[in-house]
Design a protein around this motif. Structure first.
Motif, mmCIF file in Angstrom:
data_model
loop_
_atom_site.group_PDB
_atom_site.id
_atom_site.type_symbol
_atom_site.label_atom_id
_atom_site.label_comp_id
_atom_site.label_asym_id
_atom_site.label_seq_id
_atom_site.Cartn_x
_atom_site.Cartn_y
_atom_site.Cartn_z
ATOM 1 N N PRO A 202 0.907 -1.119 -0.017
ATOM 2 C CA PRO A 202 -0.066 -0.056 0.056
ATOM 3 C C PRO A 202 0.914 1.284 -0.125
ATOM 4 O O PRO A 202 1.708 1.382 0.681
ATOM 5 N N LYS A 203 0.487 2.357 -0.845
ATOM 6 C CA LYS A 203 1.175 3.427 -0.932
ATOM 7 C C LYS A 203 1.138 4.615 -0.039
ATOM 8 O O LYS A 203 1.665 5.836 0.094
ATOM 9 N N THR A 204 -0.058 4.175 0.739
ATOM 10 C CA THR A 204 -0.541 5.276 1.676
ATOM 11 C C THR A 204 -0.465 4.733 3.089
ATOM 12 O O THR A 204 -0.632 3.361 3.150
ATOM 13 N N PRO A 205 -0.386 5.377 4.153
ATOM 14 C CA PRO A 205 -0.366 4.943 5.596
ATOM 15 C C PRO A 205 -1.781 4.867 5.938
ATOM 16 O O PRO A 205 -2.690 5.561 5.434
ATOM 17 N N HIS A 206 -1.967 3.696 6.826
ATOM 18 C CA HIS A 206 -3.184 3.470 7.106
ATOM 19 C C HIS A 206 -3.612 4.060 8.518
ATOM 20 O O HIS A 206 -4.823 4.242 8.667
ATOM 21 N N LYS A 207 -2.560 4.915 9.005
ATOM 22 C CA LYS A 207 -2.939 5.499 10.262
ATOM 23 C C LYS A 207 -2.023 6.752 10.146
ATOM 24 O O LYS A 207 -0.639 6.426 10.072
ATOM 25 N N VAL A 208 -2.317 7.986 10.748
ATOM 26 C CA VAL A 208 -1.524 8.978 11.133
ATOM 27 C C VAL A 208 -1.826 9.499 12.543
ATOM 28 O O VAL A 208 -2.588 9.941 12.758
ATOM 29 N N LEU A 209 -0.628 9.701 13.149
ATOM 30 C CA LEU A 209 -0.838 10.392 14.442
ATOM 31 C C LEU A 209 -0.144 11.523 14.680
ATOM 32 O O LEU A 209 1.010 11.607 14.204
ATOM 33 N N TRP B 63 1.702 4.708 23.860
ATOM 34 C CA TRP B 63 0.599 4.578 22.822
ATOM 35 C C TRP B 63 0.284 3.172 22.651
ATOM 36 O O TRP B 63 1.103 2.486 22.064
ATOM 37 N N SER B 64 -0.851 2.658 23.150
ATOM 38 C CA SER B 64 -1.189 1.363 22.997
ATOM 39 C C SER B 64 -1.783 0.903 21.333
ATOM 40 O O SER B 64 -2.869 1.601 21.229
ATOM 41 N N ALA B 65 -1.144 -0.017 20.634
ATOM 42 C CA ALA B 65 -1.601 -0.065 19.418
ATOM 43 C C ALA B 65 -3.065 -1.095 19.316
ATOM 44 O O ALA B 65 -3.817 -0.864 18.458
ATOM 45 N N SER B 66 -3.124 -1.714 20.491
ATOM 46 C CA SER B 66 -4.409 -2.400 20.481
ATOM 47 C C SER B 66 -5.810 -1.801 20.932
ATOM 48 O O SER B 66 -6.923 -2.093 20.389
ATOM 49 N N ASN B 67 -5.751 -0.604 21.766
ATOM 50 C CA ASN B 67 -6.924 0.055 21.818
ATOM 51 C C ASN B 67 -6.713 1.694 21.791
ATOM 52 O O ASN B 67 -7.398 2.520 21.911
ATOM 53 N N SER B 68 -5.501 2.030 21.151
ATOM 54 C CA SER B 68 -5.084 3.424 20.844
ATOM 55 C C SER B 68 -5.202 4.289 22.256
ATOM 56 O O SER B 68 -5.519 5.445 22.135
ATOM 57 N N GLU C 75 6.475 16.428 12.426
ATOM 58 C CA GLU C 75 5.506 16.115 13.736
ATOM 59 C C GLU C 75 4.301 15.064 13.556
ATOM 60 O O GLU C 75 3.415 15.285 14.062
ATOM 61 N N THR C 76 4.736 14.140 12.685
ATOM 62 C CA THR C 76 3.608 13.163 12.345
ATOM 63 C C THR C 76 4.315 11.821 12.648
ATOM 64 O O THR C 76 5.558 11.504 12.108
ATOM 65 N N LEU C 77 3.648 10.905 12.882
ATOM 66 C CA LEU C 77 3.883 9.388 13.094
ATOM 67 C C LEU C 77 2.862 8.775 11.720
ATOM 68 O O LEU C 77 1.628 8.762 12.102
ATOM 69 N N ARG C 78 3.572 8.040 11.017
ATOM 70 C CA ARG C 78 2.686 7.399 10.128
ATOM 71 C C ARG C 78 2.949 5.887 10.057
ATOM 72 O O ARG C 78 4.162 5.338 10.187
ATOM 73 N N LEU D 227 -8.925 5.395 9.623
ATOM 74 C CA LEU D 227 -8.294 6.437 8.696
ATOM 75 C C LEU D 227 -8.110 7.738 9.358
ATOM 76 O O LEU D 227 -9.227 8.067 9.879
ATOM 77 N N GLY D 228 -7.408 8.614 9.145
ATOM 78 C CA GLY D 228 -7.511 9.809 9.703
ATOM 79 C C GLY D 228 -6.460 10.105 10.684
ATOM 80 O O GLY D 228 -5.729 9.223 11.032
ATOM 81 N N ARG D 229 -6.494 11.511 11.058
ATOM 82 C CA ARG D 229 -5.553 11.751 12.173
ATOM 83 C C ARG D 229 -6.167 11.831 13.613
ATOM 84 O O ARG D 229 -7.116 12.012 13.758
ATOM 85 N N THR D 230 -5.109 11.545 14.528
ATOM 86 C CA THR D 230 -5.446 11.638 15.917
ATOM 87 C C THR D 230 -4.349 12.009 16.653
ATOM 88 O O THR D 230 -3.263 12.052 16.154
ATOM 89 N N HIS D 231 -4.567 12.497 17.968
ATOM 90 C CA HIS D 231 -3.494 13.108 18.629
ATOM 91 C C HIS D 231 -3.026 12.154 19.616
ATOM 92 O O HIS D 231 -3.717 11.400 20.213
ATOM 93 N N ILE D 232 -1.456 11.865 19.660
ATOM 94 C CA ILE D 232 -1.086 11.280 20.625
ATOM 95 C C ILE D 232 -0.778 11.817 22.026
ATOM 96 O O ILE D 232 -0.900 11.114 23.191
#
Length: 564
Positions: free
Chosen positions: A242-249, A282-287, A533-536, A558-563
Motif C-alpha cells: 500500500p502506497k499510503t499510510p493506514h494511520k497517522v498520529l 500509545w497502545s496499538a491494541s486500543n489506541s 511532527e507526524t507518525l505514520r 483512517l485519519g489523524r488523531t493526537h498522541i
C-alpha cells in the motif's frame, strides 16, 4: 504330342514363379486333352513359366473374358502359349540390361502393348545381378501430404512475401512437432525424383541423443530431459505494498534531529515516543495514550528503548543520564550516570544496556550490579549515533559521526572490526535475523549508500546508492527484506529485497526527513516519524504464515488523531 512343344517359346528362369496361380487357368492342348502330370523325366510339369517379375495382375475384365472364349486355332496362330485370362496385346517385357542399378525393381517392368509377339522370343534371360522381388513397395511421393498442408510449396519467383512472415515459421514448427526435427529433409525432395531417395515415413524414430542445434528442434518446446527448467516457470508478480499510510498520529514537539532516537515499539504492542521533555506510551491494541514521565523544563528526551520482554523502557536524557522505567506501572526503577553530555542512542540485549553519547563513549550498564556501568568502549572520534546488538548477543555494532562502523564483542575493550567505507555519519544499523553475521549500515547525506557486511570475515558483501540520506534500517523478520528511511533530499521510505537489492516499493508522505523508525511485534507494520511532527503507520511486510500481498486492516480508523 510332346510336352516340349508347348514350352519352346520361353526360356526357363532359375526358379518357377507360380506353380498354382488362382487367377490363371491351366493350359490346354489343341485337342482339349489335359497335360500329363509328369514329363519324360518324371518331374512335375509346371502350368506356366514367366521369365521375370510382372506387375500386379488385374482381375479379369470383359476383354479377358472374351479372350477366354478364343478358339484354340487363334491361339495357335499367335505363337504364344498364354494363360486363358491374358491376351497378347496386354504384355510387354523389357530386359534389365539397360537399366541403371540404382533403379528399384518395382519400376523395371511396365505393361504396354507390343507390335509383334515374336519379339518376346528374342528376349534373353535376366541378369543374375538384377534384384527382383515379388513384393509391392509403395512410393512415398504419392502420399497425400498435401491434404494436411505439410508439404513445402515453393514460392513463385517474384511473388511478394506474406505480411508478418509467421506462417512459414509456424508450419515448420508444426511439422517438427508432429514428425520430428528431420522431417523437412525428405518432404522437400525435388519433384520427379519419384521418392526413390526418400526415407520411409513409418521408419523407427532416430534417437538424437546428442541433441539438436536447430531452433526448430522439438526439445525447445518439450523438455523431455529430466533437468529442471527454471526459465519455463512463470515469474511471480511483485508484491503489492500500500502506497499510503493506514494511520497517522500527530506528534507535536517531535524533534528534527538526525542524531536522536526517540521512537520504539515494544514486544507487547506499545509504542513509546519522546516528545520534548516527556515520554508517551500509545497502545496499538486500543489506541490508549499514557504519559510515562516528564523530565522537567531544563531537560529533554534524546532516546528511548524497550527491553526485549517489553516490560521496561530506558530513557536517555539531554544531561547524559540513563533512566529505567516500569512501563506497566509508569514508575522509575533506576537512574544511571556516566556520560558527560546527551545520550542519543540506547540498545538492550538480554541483560546488558548499551548507551552511546555525544562524549564519543559507549557505556554498558547491568541492572544487577550497583555501579552505573560495567564497561566503557572507546573507539569513536565523534558522537555515537547508532547502536545495535546482534540477535545472539555476541556482537555490538556502533556507528558514529566520524563515518566509522565499529563491531565489538564482550571479551574485548577494543573493536574487532573497523569499517570505514562510509563517507558520512553512520546512524542506520541493522542485523539480519535470517543470516548470522550479516550486518547492514547506511550513511548520511554525503554517502547515501546502504552497505552489507560479513562480520565474520570483515568483508563488504554488497552496497547500493539510494540517492538520499539514510536515516534508519530495519530487517523484516518474516521475509528476507529490509526497509530504509531517508532524509535529504527525497524524504522517502523504501523496501528492498535481499540479496538481489531490487526495490519492492517506495513510499512517500512525510514532508521532512524521516528520522525515526520502529517495527510492530508481528513484523508487518512499521511506524515512521519525521520533523513534520507526524507518525505514520505503513503495512509493508507480509505475515509469517501467509506470504500474500499486504492488505489494509481495519484495526485503526483512517485519519489523524493526537498522541497527547
Amino acid at each position: 504330342m510332346k510336352n516340349d512343344r508347348w514350352l519352346q517359346p520361353f526360356t526357363v528362369p532359375p526358379a518357377p514363379f507360380l506353380y498354382n496361380c488362382p487367377e490363371i487357368r491351366p493350359l490346354q492342348t489343341p485337342s482339349d486333352s489335359p497335360l500329363p502330370e509328369r514329363n519324360a523325366t518324371g518331374r512335375k510339369t509346371p502350368l506356366c513359366f514367366f521369365p521375370a517379375v510382372l506387375s500386379k495382375i488385374p482381375p479379369p475384365s470383359e476383354n479377358q473374358n472374351a479372350n477366354q472364349k478364343m478358339d484354340p486355332q487363334a491361339r495357335r496362330k499367335s505363337g504364344l502359349n498364354l494363360p486363358a485370362g491374358m491376351n497378347e496385346t496386354s504384355l510387354r517385357l523389357d530386359t534389365l540390361a539397360n537399366q541403371s542399378p540404382s533403379v528399384s525393381s518395382s519400376s523395371a517392368f511396365r505393361v504396354t502393348s507390343v507390335s509383334s509377339p515374336r519379339a518376346i522370343s528374342s528376349l534373353s534371360s535376366p541378369s543374375k545381378t538384377s534384384v527382383c522381388s515379388d513384393r509391392f513397395i509403395p512410393c512415398r511421393s504419392a502420399s497425400r501430404l498435401h491434404t494436411f498442408g505439410l508439404l513445402d510449396k515453393p514460392a513463385a519467383a517474384g511473388s511478394p512475401a506474406k505480411e508478418g512472415g509467421g506462417n512459414e515459421t509456424y508450419a515448420r514448427l508444426l511439422k517438427c512437432e508432429l514428425f520430428g526435427s528431420d522431417f523437412g529433409s525428405f518432404t522437400s525432395s525435388p519433384a520427379g525424383s519419384g521418392g526413390l531417395g526418400s526415407p520411409n515415413m513409418l521408419r523407427f524414430k532416430t534417437d538424437h541423443s546428442g541433441g539438436s542445434n536447430s531452433p526448430y528442434s522439438p526439445s525447445i518446446l518439450r523438455q523431455d530431459s529430466g533437468s529442471s527448467n527454471e526459465g519455463s516457470t512463470p515469474t511471480k508478480p511483485p508484491r503489492k505494498v500500500p502506497k499510503t499510510p493506514h494511520k497517522v498520529l500527530d506528534a507535536p514537539s517531535l524533534q528534527d534531529d538526525f542524531y536522536l532516537n526517540v521512537v520504539d515499539w515494544s514486544s507487547q504492542n506499545v509504542l513509546a515516543v519522546g516528545l520534548g521533555t516527556c515520554v508517551y506510551l500509545w497502545s496499538a491494541s486500543n489506541s490508549r495514550v499514557t504519559k510515562l514521565c516528564d523530565l522537567g523544563p531544563n531537560d529533554s528526551v534524546c532516546s528511548v528503548q524497550w527491553t526485549r520482554e517489553g516490560s521496561y523502557i530506558s530513557v536517555g536524557t539531554h544531561f547524559g543520564q540513563v533512566q529505567v522505567w516500569d512501563g506497566t506501572q509508569c514508575k522509575r526503577v533506576r537512574t544511571m550516570g556516566g556520560h558527560q553530555t546527551r545520550t542519543g542512542v540506547l540498545a538492550w540485549n538480554s541483560r546488558i544496556l548499551a548507551s552511546g553519547s555525544r562524549d564519543r563513549n559507549i557505556l554498558q550498564h547491568d541492572l544487577r550490579v550497583p555501579s552505573d556501568f560495567v564497561s566503557k568502549l572507546v573507539g569513536h572520534k565523534s558522537e555515537v549515533c547508532g547502536l545495535k546488538w546482534s540477535h545472539d548477543d555476541k556482537q555490538l555494532a556502533s556507528g558514529g559521526n566520524d563515518n566509522q562502523l565499529l563491531v565489538w564483542n564482550q571479551q574485548s575493550q577494543q573493536p574487532i572490526l573497523k569499517l570505514t567505507e562510509h563517507t558520512a555519519a553512520v546512524k542506520a544499523i541493522a542485523w539480519s535475523p535470517h543470516q548470522s553475521g550479516l550486518l547492514a549500515s547506511g550513511g548520511g547525506t554525503a554517502d547515501r549508500c546502504i552497505r552489507f557486511w560479513n562480520t565474520t570475515t570483515g568483508s563488504q558483501l554488497n552496497h547500493i546508492d539510494t540517492g538520499s540520506q539514510v536515516c534508519n534500517l530495519a530487517w523484516s523478520k518474516n521475509v528476507n527484506e529490509l526497509v530504509s528511511t531517508h532524509g535529504y533530499s527525497q524524504n522517502q521510505i523504501m523496501v528492498w529485497k535481499y540479496p538481489s537489492l531490487s526495490k519492492v516499493a517506495t513510499l512517500t508522505g512525510h514532508s521532512l526527513r524521516v528520522l525515526y523508525l520502529a517495527m510492530s511485534p508481528d513484523g508487518q507494520t512499521i511506524v515512521t516519524g519525521a520533523g513534520d511532527e507526524t507518525l505514520r503507520f505503513w503495512n509493508v511486510f507480509p505475515s509469517m504464515k501467509a506470504p500474500a500481498p499486504v492488505k489494509d486492516t481495519g484495526l485503526w480508523s483512517l485519519g489523524r488523531t493526537h498522541i497527547r
